[in-house]
Design an enzyme around this catalytic site. Structure first.
Site, PDB file in Angstrom:
ATOM      1  CB  SER A  64      58.625  92.041  74.104  1.00 33.65           C
ATOM      2  OG  SER A  64      57.256  92.242  73.871  1.00 33.65           O
ATOM      3  CD  GLN A  65      63.240  96.501  77.880  1.00 34.85           C
ATOM      4  OE1 GLN A  65      62.156  97.054  77.926  1.00 34.85           O
ATOM      5  NE2 GLN A  65      64.219  96.757  78.723  1.00 34.85           N
TER       6      GLN A  65
END
Length: 213
Positions: A64-65
């Site tokens: 994930s970011q």
């Protein structure tokens, strides 16, 4: 992959970017500054590891970011000693953040390739969840319930009832709900049957898988 002073400098810059985007929890920012994110991704992406972006990892999944990881961690208000169920171990980066926040972490991964890889890799970095489980996140982990916090790191088409059932009174479930894009949704358990629901904006996650592999 070695962890160098250059990497440390890039992590400090990333923490500054996240702060500008509204991450104010000092413990979360300190975790971002400490965890070698470049170790969690394919070496071909290493030079981009401290950009605020998601990247592909094994089994068609993503890491994930950093903003998303920080946002979820901050929203759950993780305290030392919290018993946390993580649905979707993935690369283990979010797991490492939870452990840096001194949570007691139980983490479930549906993809066997990722489960094997991450359960061997994380302890090498010194991150040891209470338990790694290869299994179906939709079912949660009833034998360890109730949990203070439950974090889902994949997009779910609906909210699985077992996860709501496994929350303590006062506990929080944070889950991205939807198909194409998801709405980050927070549930706070008020009583045996009552939940308070908050919708916290749009995010994009890989889908949460059920029984199939």
């Amino acid at each position: 992959m070695k962890d160098t002073q250059k990497h440390q400098g890039l992590r400090n810059q990333l923490a500054t970017v996240l702060k500008a985007k509204g991450i104010t929890d000092k413990n979360v920012l300190n975790a971002v500054k400490k965890i070698p994110r470049h170790s969690f991704i394919d070496s071909s992406f290493e030079s981009h590891a401290y950009q605020d972006k998601a990247f592909p990892i094994a089994a068609d999944q993503t890491i994930s970011q950093p903003y998303t990881v920080a946002f979820q961690s901050q929203t759950l208000e993780i305290k030392a000693g919290d018993k946390v169920l993580e649905i979707g171990t993935g690369s283990g980066y979010q797991t490492a953040v939870l452990l840096e926040l001194n949570a007691i972490v139980y983490s479930i991964e549906r993809q066997h390739e990722l489960f094997k890889k991450t359960s061997l890799f994380l302890p090498k970095l010194g991150y040891k969840p209470k338990k790694f489980i290869f299994g179906d996140g939709y079912k949660g982990l009833p034998e360890q319930a109730p949990f203070d916090k439950i974090i889902v790191t994949a997009g779910a088409p609906y909210v699985p009832n077992p996860l709501l059932a496994q929350l303590k009174i006062g506990g929080k479930l944070l889950i991205p709900v939807g198909n194409e894009t998801q709405i980050m949704t927070l549930f706070i358990r008020k009583s045996a049957k009552e939940f308070e629901k908050h919708e916290l904006g749009d995010f994009a996650f890989v889908p949460m898988l059920e029984e199939r592999n």
